[in-house]
Scaffold this motif. Sequence first.
Motif: not given
Length: 257
Positions: A62-78
């Motif tokens: 989505e970040c590449m094709v739809d220009d979704v900001p990566p901040q909206e897709a990033i997931v945190k880890n333990e």
Amino acid sequence: MGKIIAIANQKGGVGKTTSAINLAASLAVLECKTLLVDADPQANSTSGLGINPKDVTKSIYECMVDDVPPQEAIVKNELAYLHILPSHIDLVGAEVEMVNIDHREEKMKAALAKVKDQYDFIIIDCSPSLGLITINSLTAADSVIIPVQCEYFALEGLGKLLNTIKIIQTRLNPKLEIEGILLTLYDSRTSLGNQVVEEVRTHFKNIAFQTIIPRNVKLSESPSFGLPAIVHDAESKGAISYLNLAHEILDKNGIAK
């Protein structure tokens, strides 16, 4: 400003995803803010960090094709210093969808530019091909790590990859450097493994890492627990090897930890 390192080899089974997950986790353990980008439609880095790709609604796609900001897709880890930008199967379609887009080779670069200054390192797990997604990864990257397994045919295809890197340096990303060639799946008991190490060190002595990644049960089984080896078993040979690699990269880049 973070450094973007792609981990690429068009051959499968060379320890590419294992290296991406465990190098990213090792850098995070050393308190470097690290983002792991899963740029492989198989989404093994995503599942290897305990995220079910089927549950992913926003990904690198989505970040590449739809220009979704990566901040909206990033997931945190333990691990406090580790984040992941996940993948899912839709990434397969990205290559087709991007064919007619202007500057299609630079879509990942544009996406990662939005978060680059928030991390010390961004590690990209490339897909095992030299398609448009891998070209995007290499165009976005500052440097590339090439994993090479210590087996027969190890150097086969390496020339093709180095050639692709040269083309990208010439046409798309003149700043792209080779961070190093990483020997993986090493078994010290076999003469073949030692032979490959010798051959790579002879041919590529300036760019081969000192650290060699052994064949290791804990490295193989940790993805099934959704954990990097350093969390699964910090004292395993595999976990220690990737920690050594992280130290080697920090030294090479003049970062004291």
